[in-house]
Motif scaffolding. Structure first.
Motif, PDB file in Angstrom:
ATOM      1  N   ALA A   1      -2.299   1.719  -5.051  1.00 58.92           N
ATOM      2  CA  ALA A   1      -1.958   3.138  -4.960  1.00 58.92           C
ATOM      3  C   ALA A   1      -3.232   3.977  -4.989  1.00 58.92           C
ATOM      4  O   ALA A   1      -4.262   3.542  -5.514  1.00 58.92           O
ATOM      5  N   PRO A   2      -3.183   5.214  -4.441  1.00 59.61           N
ATOM      6  CA  PRO A   2      -4.387   6.045  -4.375  1.00 59.61           C
ATOM      7  C   PRO A   2      -4.687   6.825  -5.649  1.00 59.61           C
ATOM      8  O   PRO A   2      -5.741   7.459  -5.749  1.00 59.61           O
ATOM      9  N   GLU A   3      -3.765   6.802  -6.615  1.00 60.98           N
ATOM     10  CA  GLU A   3      -3.946   7.600  -7.825  1.00 60.98           C
ATOM     11  C   GLU A   3      -2.930   7.159  -8.873  1.00 60.98           C
ATOM     12  O   GLU A   3      -1.972   6.450  -8.566  1.00 60.98           O
ATOM     13  N   LYS A   4      -3.158   7.593 -10.108  1.00 62.20           N
ATOM     14  CA  LYS A   4      -2.166   7.373 -11.144  1.00 62.20           C
ATOM     15  C   LYS A   4      -1.001   8.339 -10.938  1.00 62.20           C
ATOM     16  O   LYS A   4      -1.163   9.405 -10.368  1.00 62.20           O
ATOM     17  N   GLY A   5       0.174   7.940 -11.414  1.00 62.91           N
ATOM     18  CA  GLY A   5       1.336   8.794 -11.255  1.00 62.91           C
ATOM     19  C   GLY A   5       2.605   8.046 -11.608  1.00 62.91           C
ATOM     20  O   GLY A   5       2.566   6.886 -12.037  1.00 62.91           O
ATOM     21  N   PRO A   6       3.765   8.692 -11.427  1.00 68.60           N
ATOM     22  CA  PRO A   6       5.046   8.069 -11.793  1.00 68.60           C
ATOM     23  C   PRO A   6       5.285   6.717 -11.126  1.00 68.60           C
ATOM     24  O   PRO A   6       5.846   5.814 -11.752  1.00 68.60           O
ATOM     25  N   LEU A   7       4.877   6.561  -9.861  1.00 69.35           N
ATOM     26  CA  LEU A   7       5.074   5.275  -9.185  1.00 69.35           C
ATOM     27  C   LEU A   7       4.350   4.159  -9.921  1.00 69.35           C
ATOM     28  O   LEU A   7       4.904   3.076 -10.146  1.00 69.35           O
TER      29      LEU A   7
ATOM     30  N   ILE B   1       0.854  -1.187   0.000  1.00 72.41           N
ATOM     31  CA  ILE B   1       0.000   0.000   0.000  1.00 72.41           C
ATOM     32  C   ILE B   1       0.890   1.238   0.000  1.00 72.41           C
ATOM     33  O   ILE B   1       1.664   1.459   0.938  1.00 72.41           O
ATOM     34  N   SER B   2       0.799   2.045  -1.046  1.00 66.93           N
ATOM     35  CA  SER B   2       1.567   3.290  -1.101  1.00 66.93           C
ATOM     36  C   SER B   2       0.678   4.464  -0.714  1.00 66.93           C
ATOM     37  O   SER B   2      -0.515   4.484  -1.030  1.00 66.93           O
ATOM     38  N   HIS B   3       1.258   5.456  -0.045  1.00 67.82           N
ATOM     39  CA  HIS B   3       0.461   6.609   0.377  1.00 67.82           C
ATOM     40  C   HIS B   3       0.288   7.633  -0.731  1.00 67.82           C
ATOM     41  O   HIS B   3      -0.571   8.506  -0.647  1.00 67.82           O
ATOM     42  N   GLN B   4       1.117   7.550  -1.787  1.00 66.41           N
ATOM     43  CA  GLN B   4       0.986   8.462  -2.916  1.00 66.41           C
ATOM     44  C   GLN B   4       1.629   7.821  -4.139  1.00 66.41           C
ATOM     45  O   GLN B   4       2.232   6.751  -4.055  1.00 66.41           O
ATOM     46  N   SER B   5       1.495   8.498  -5.285  1.00 67.74           N
ATOM     47  CA  SER B   5       2.020   7.937  -6.534  1.00 67.74           C
ATOM     48  C   SER B   5       3.118   8.794  -7.141  1.00 67.74           C
ATOM     49  O   SER B   5       3.439   8.657  -8.314  1.00 67.74           O
ATOM     50  N   ARG B   6       3.685   9.696  -6.344  1.00 61.03           N
ATOM     51  CA  ARG B   6       4.850  10.447  -6.807  1.00 61.03           C
ATOM     52  C   ARG B   6       6.074   9.545  -6.731  1.00 61.03           C
ATOM     53  O   ARG B   6       5.982   8.382  -6.362  1.00 61.03           O
TER      54      ARG B   6
END
Length: 403
Positions: free
Chosen positions: A42-48, A10-15
């Motif tokens: 992840a909570p959103e799309k992003g680089p991660l 579980i990641s807290h963000q997707s940066r």
């Protein structure tokens, strides 16, 4: 249990900040081991998410939020976060049922959704503490620190800290029934080569008209950029030609404030202060710099210090938080007391004007980092904790801090 247990991270963000880089290293290593299978929530799309999928890691997205917030309108916003987390919890539950993991692993203290869902579904859970929350991000727990620590312990079979400093902070918040363990972040050291310290000094200092001081990370008050700019101003007043480059996401209006400190030196243009924004090839900036500064008021680990030394650039950091666990003063780097920008300026001047000191510290720093922070130990230790939680055993390194 299946032959290759599934671990849902579980990641807290997707940066792509330090916590996310360390998470990618861990997930990739776990998958390559062939014994465990990592998936990402992840909570959103992003680089991660982009990087994870490029590595072949299955990724799911559910919009959960933090259970921490900054001071200010904290009371109002915490009620909003509480409602959002409750509303999105069913989606997290459904996603975990779909994944059917053998263990859930939350990569940060600031999100509770994975732990809550794992508790409801009776899935073992591990919590990885990668931040102080209050000291490094000026944050407060929505449910209060004491209750939050109680939930973290009760809802987890293990809690892993990324430094002894973070572990000590958690021990101050609660009397834990079981020891907290410490595992330092790991890096792909095989990707880097040690540099010749004499040639590095010649290229970055002697032959450079304006030797570069570098700061990497989020541009906000907690990261100590003001101290670096004040030290830069003092160095200019002493007659030194240096420039400060700052790379990372900026808090709105903060770069303008930092520039105002140096307003009397506007005529020097780009040679004084440069904001690079988010830089994809950060290794290039490290390699171009003469010195990397880590001026955070209280850094949980000190990833920038490790990255800098892997790229062959010495580090000056604050004598606080996890930084002293990464560099030892006057041996593998230089430390100064937080807030003492005069002391910071003195340390910078020492390295720039004393090539033998520069070379000695860089050589020792590189040797230490390459020896202590390889990804193999990092993956092995965390895999040991995961195995212990899955099979109800005790890892041999439980509660131990490597030094």
């Amino acid at each position: 249990m299946r032959n290759r247990p599934i671990i849902c991270f579980i990641s807290h963000q997707s940066r792509m900040n330090g916590a996310e880089k360390s998470l990618l290293t861990l997930m990739q290593g776990i998958n390559e081991s062939g014994r465990l299978q990592a998936v990402l929530l992840a909570p959103e799309k992003g680089p991660l998410v982009v990087h994870a999928r490029s590595m072949g890691i299955k990724t799911y997205i559910v919009p959960y939020v933090f259970w921490t917030g900054k001071r200010g309108r904290w009371v109002v916003k915490r009620l909003v976060r509480l409602v959002v987390n409750l509303v999105t919890l069913p989606a997290v539950l459904l996603t975990l049922k779909r994944i059917d993991p053998d263990l859930v692993y939350t990569n940060s203290l600031v999100v509770p959704s994975g732990a809550l869902a794992a508790r409801i579904l009776k899935i073992p859970h591990i919590w990885h503490a990668r931040e102080f929350v209050e000291e490094d991000f000026d944050g407060l727990y929505d449910w209060g620190a004491s209750m939050s620590m109680s939930i973290i312990e009760r809802f987890s079979k293990a809690v892993i800290c990324n430094s002894s400093a973070v572990r000590q902070k958690l021990y101050r918040l609660r009397k834990w029934r079981t020891p907290l363990s410490v595992t330092y972040n790991g890096f792909d050291v095989a990707h880097y080569n040690r540099v010749d310290a004499t040639l590095k000094y010649k290229k970055s200092v002697t032959l450079s008209e304006f030797p570069v001081l570098l700061m990497v990370g989020s541009v906000m008050p907690q990261k100590g950029h003001e101290q670096a700019v004040l030290a830069l101003k003092m160095l200019i007043q002493r007659g030194l030609k240096v420039t400060l480059k700052i790379a990372g996401n900026s808090l709105a209006g903060y770069p303008e404030y930092l520039e105002s400190i140096l307003s009397e030196y506007d005529g020097m243009g780009r040679h004084v202060l440069n904001f690079e924004g988010v830089v994809e090839d950060i290794d290039r900036l490290y390699q171009q710099a003469a010195i990397t500064l880590v001026c955070s008021k209280c850094e949980a680990f000190g990833r920038v210090a490790v990255e800098s030394l892997l790229n062959g650039t010495p580090v000056i950091g604050t004598n606080n938080g996890g930084i002293p666990e990464v560099i030892q003063d006057d041996f593998t780097g230089l430390l100064y007391e937080p807030g003492n920008y005069t002391g910071l300026a003195d340390k910078i001047e020492l390295l720039l004007n004393r090539p033998k000191v520069y070379e000695r510290i860089l050589n020792a720093g590189q040797a230490d980092i390459f020896n202590r922070f390889g990804k193999e130990n990092y993956i092995k230790e965390i895999s040991g904790h995961i195995g212990a939680c899955l099979y109800n055993t005790r890892p041999s390194h439980h509660g131990r801090c490597r030094r």
